[in-house]
Motif scaffolding. Structure first.
Motif, PDB file in Angstrom:
ATOM      1  N   MET A  64       0.850  -1.179   0.000  1.00  0.00           N
ATOM      2  CA  MET A  64       0.000   0.000   0.000  1.00  0.00           C
ATOM      3  C   MET A  64       0.894   1.240   0.000  1.00  0.00           C
ATOM      4  SD  MET A  64      -3.024   1.065   2.656  1.00  0.00           S
ATOM      5  CE  MET A  64      -3.572  -0.625   2.714  1.00  0.00           C
ATOM      6  N   GLY A  65       0.667   2.131  -0.919  1.00  0.00           N
ATOM      7  CA  GLY A  65       1.443   3.354  -1.002  1.00  0.00           C
ATOM      8  C   GLY A  65       2.663   3.260  -1.902  1.00  0.00           C
ATOM      9  N   VAL A  66       2.959   2.063  -2.411  1.00  0.00           N
ATOM     10  CA  VAL A  66       4.090   1.879  -3.316  1.00  0.00           C
ATOM     11  C   VAL A  66       3.535   1.840  -4.737  1.00  0.00           C
ATOM     12  CG1 VAL A  66       5.997   0.373  -3.986  1.00  0.00           C
ATOM     13  CG2 VAL A  66       5.363   0.556  -1.576  1.00  0.00           C
ATOM     14  N   SER A  67       4.135   2.612  -5.621  1.00  0.00           N
ATOM     15  CA  SER A  67       3.611   2.656  -6.982  1.00  0.00           C
ATOM     16  C   SER A  67       3.805   1.317  -7.695  1.00  0.00           C
ATOM     17  CB  SER A  67       4.287   3.764  -7.791  1.00  0.00           C
ATOM     18  OG  SER A  67       5.588   3.372  -8.183  1.00  0.00           O
TER      19      SER A  67
ATOM     20  N   THR B 224       7.168   0.974  -9.387  1.00  0.00           N
ATOM     21  CA  THR B 224       8.260   0.613  -8.494  1.00  0.00           C
ATOM     22  C   THR B 224       8.284  -0.886  -8.254  1.00  0.00           C
ATOM     23  OG1 THR B 224       8.192   2.767  -7.402  1.00  0.00           O
ATOM     24  CG2 THR B 224       9.211   0.960  -6.170  1.00  0.00           C
ATOM     25  N   ILE B 225       7.131  -1.467  -8.020  1.00  0.00           N
ATOM     26  CA  ILE B 225       7.022  -2.911  -7.798  1.00  0.00           C
ATOM     27  C   ILE B 225       7.456  -3.665  -9.049  1.00  0.00           C
ATOM     28  CG2 ILE B 225       5.402  -4.813  -7.376  1.00  0.00           C
ATOM     29  CD1 ILE B 225       3.760  -2.707  -5.698  1.00  0.00           C
ATOM     30  N   ASP B 226       6.968  -3.244 -10.199  1.00  0.00           N
ATOM     31  CA  ASP B 226       7.310  -3.910 -11.461  1.00  0.00           C
ATOM     32  C   ASP B 226       8.808  -3.846 -11.746  1.00  0.00           C
ATOM     33  OD1 ASP B 226       4.641  -4.520 -11.849  1.00  0.00           O
ATOM     34  OD2 ASP B 226       4.300  -2.875 -13.271  1.00  0.00           O
ATOM     35  N   GLU B 227       9.409  -2.687 -11.531  1.00  0.00           N
ATOM     36  CA  GLU B 227      10.848  -2.533 -11.782  1.00  0.00           C
ATOM     37  C   GLU B 227      11.670  -3.397 -10.833  1.00  0.00           C
ATOM     38  OE1 GLU B 227      12.605  -1.060 -14.250  1.00  0.00           O
ATOM     39  OE2 GLU B 227      10.608  -0.889 -15.127  1.00  0.00           O
ATOM     40  N   ALA B 228      11.259  -3.475  -9.572  1.00  0.00           N
ATOM     41  CA  ALA B 228      11.976  -4.313  -8.607  1.00  0.00           C
ATOM     42  C   ALA B 228      11.892  -5.781  -9.009  1.00  0.00           C
ATOM     43  CB  ALA B 228      11.404  -4.106  -7.204  1.00  0.00           C
ATOM     44  N   LEU B 229      10.711  -6.225  -9.398  1.00  0.00           N
ATOM     45  CA  LEU B 229      10.542  -7.617  -9.824  1.00  0.00           C
ATOM     46  C   LEU B 229      11.373  -7.931 -11.063  1.00  0.00           C
ATOM     47  CD1 LEU B 229       6.723  -8.128  -9.264  1.00  0.00           C
ATOM     48  CD2 LEU B 229       8.589  -9.269  -8.051  1.00  0.00           C
ATOM     49  N   LYS B 230      11.343  -7.012 -12.031  1.00  0.00           N
ATOM     50  CA  LYS B 230      12.130  -7.219 -13.250  1.00  0.00           C
ATOM     51  C   LYS B 230      13.615  -7.296 -12.920  1.00  0.00           C
ATOM     52  CE  LYS B 230       8.938  -4.879 -16.344  1.00  0.00           C
ATOM     53  NZ  LYS B 230       8.696  -3.647 -17.108  1.00  0.00           N
ATOM     54  N   GLY B 231      14.080  -6.435 -12.019  1.00  0.00           N
ATOM     55  CA  GLY B 231      15.484  -6.421 -11.641  1.00  0.00           C
ATOM     56  C   GLY B 231      15.915  -7.717 -10.970  1.00  0.00           C
TER      57      GLY B 231
END
Length: 52
Positions: free
Chosen positions: A8-11, A14-21
């Motif tokens: 909650m509160g995280v774009s 940001t979540i998608d980029e972290a997962l891709k990384g």
């Protein structure tokens, strides 16, 4: 696990980029799916002890 509450509160970007990384780092090393999965489990244990 209730991901919506945890993030909650995280774009979503940001979540998608972290997962891709994370995926890029594991697959880029030539690991199999099973090996990558094991490393993620090992990392979860390390995160429990991490001091932030």
């Amino acid at each position: 696990m209730d991901y919506k509450k945890i993030f909650m509160g995280v774009s979503q970007d940001t979540i998608d980029e972290a997962l891709k990384g994370i995926c890029r780092a594991l697959i880029g090393k030539g690991l199999t799916f099973r090996q990558a999965e094991c490393l993620i489990e090992m990392a979860k244990e390390k995160l429990k002890d991490a001091k932030i």
